[in-house]
Design an enzyme around this catalytic site. Structure first.
Site, PDB file in Angstrom:
ATOM      1  N   CYS B  89     149.325  11.754 -23.244  1.00 31.61           N
ATOM      2  CA  CYS B  89     148.246  12.971 -23.594  1.00 31.61           C
ATOM      3  C   CYS B  89     148.825  14.536 -24.281  1.00 31.61           C
ATOM      4  CB  CYS B  89     147.006  13.288 -22.983  1.00 31.61           C
ATOM      5  SG  CYS B  89     145.785  13.984 -23.425  1.00 31.61           S
ATOM      6  N   HIS B 206     145.154   7.427 -20.903  1.00 32.31           N
ATOM      7  CA  HIS B 206     145.463   8.243 -19.542  1.00 32.31           C
ATOM      8  C   HIS B 206     145.621   6.729 -18.628  1.00 32.31           C
ATOM      9  CE1 HIS B 206     145.320  12.906 -19.693  1.00 32.31           C
ATOM     10  NE2 HIS B 206     144.882  11.877 -21.108  1.00 32.31           N
ATOM     11  N   GLU B 208     147.195   6.447 -16.197  1.00 32.05           N
ATOM     12  CA  GLU B 208     147.261   7.630 -14.492  1.00 32.05           C
ATOM     13  C   GLU B 208     146.230   6.816 -13.641  1.00 32.05           C
ATOM     14  OE1 GLU B 208     147.807   8.896 -16.947  1.00 32.05           O
ATOM     15  OE2 GLU B 208     147.158  11.354 -16.270  1.00 32.05           O
TER      16      GLU B 208
END
Lengths: 78, 234
Positions: B89, B206, B208
């Site tokens: 990002c 993302h 994560e």
């Protein structure tokens, strides 16, 4: 010495902000308006003689204030 | 087995550093440390991750000011040595502003900040980051960005296609990639792209946030697993 640096998206890059504002302008009834470009203006104070100031301002614009991949800039020593 | 050491770079305004470290440490059971943006020696690291967030408040252009942080010189040297760099990002935006990846970022075509689950198509498996996926596999990893409209000039797009550098493309559940399934207007629906040497990946989604069952998807975990497997096999 005061320097004005103006940064605009290049003509071949789509400007979603400009398009949204153009739509709003049309909603206001100004149908003859055919384009809106959104840009940034920077005013810098740089010490030195005119040619050095202009050279440094161009370097600053090229390295940081504008991204040459998508933007053009103009430097005006005021 | 070789211990792999990750570093998660923290700029003022980075806000996904803890989530990213959590996944590396607690989910992938690997070693990780934070890297403050003023650090200049990161030679202890195998992998550098530029986490998501709003470095320097996204002032000027997203990633533009982070480019000149002291740590970025070290990150460039790290990449030049062939070590892995992952930008997520805002991290992707920083990599682009730092010229570690080509292109530039524009505001989303909708002018809205997008925060949603997103289907992605795996466009290449020929990289450490994507080797655990199947080619053309449809995965789900969330996105959250206002300036995710990745712009790649035609010559650079040609290079990306020739050398198989596009990692992920936005798509729908069936894997259809077109204008309607592209949330932000990015060139060729690109959601993630590799550098020519394929040791640097930038991606807007993302991973994560999709590495644990509790998060609704574990599709992002394979990126971290791929990194680990690749380093351990070298």
């Amino acid at each position: 010495m005061k320097v004005k640096i103006e940064v605009f998206l290049r003509g071949d890059v789509f400007d979603p902000q400009g398009k949204a504002i153009l739509n709003a302008v049309h909603h206001l009834g100004y149908e003859k308006t055919t384009s809106v470009q959104v840009g940034k203006v920077f005013l810098l104070d740089i010490e030195g003689d005119r040619s050095t100031v202009e050279k440094q301002a161009k370097e600053i614009a090229d390295k940081l204030l504008a991204n040459p991949v998508i933007e053009n800039f103009t430097v005006t020593v005021l | 087995m070789k211990t792999v050491k990750f570093g998660v770079v923290v700029f003022p305004g980075t806000n996904c550093d803890r989530d990213t470290s959590w996944v590396i440490q607690s989910v992938c059971k690997s070693e990780v440390r934070y890297v403050w943006h003023t650090e200049t020696d990161i030679s202890d690291l195998d992998v550098v991750i530029l986490a998501g967030g709003f470095s320097y408040g996204d002032y000027l252009r997203s990633g533009a000011i982070a480019h000149y942080s002291p740590v970025m010189k070290a990150v460039k040297e790290h990449a030049d040595r062939g070590k892995l760099v992952l930008g997520i990002c805002n991290g992707f935006q920083i990599l682009v502003e730092s010229h570690l990846l080509k292109g530039a970022f524009l505001h989303n075509k909708t002018q809205h900040f997008l925060c949603q689950k997103q289907y992605l198509k795996v466009a290449t498996t020929d990289s450490p980051f994507t080797m655990k996926y199947a080619r053309d596999e449809v995965i789900q990893i969330p996105i959250a960005h206002g300036e995710g409209n990745y712009y790649l000039p035609q010559a650079d797009l040609d290079e990306a296609l020739t050398y198989d550098l596009i990692a992920f493309q936005y798509c729908d559940k069936q894997g259809v990639v077109n204008e309607e399934t592209n949330p932000n207007g990015s060139t060729a629906s690109i959601a993630g792209i590799l550098n020519r040497q394929k040791n640097v990946l930038g991606m807007m989604p993302h991973p994560e946030r999709s590495s644990e069952v509790e998060m609704g998807s574990t599709d992002g975990k394979k990126i971290f697993e791929g990194i680990l497997q690749w380093i351990q096999s070298v």
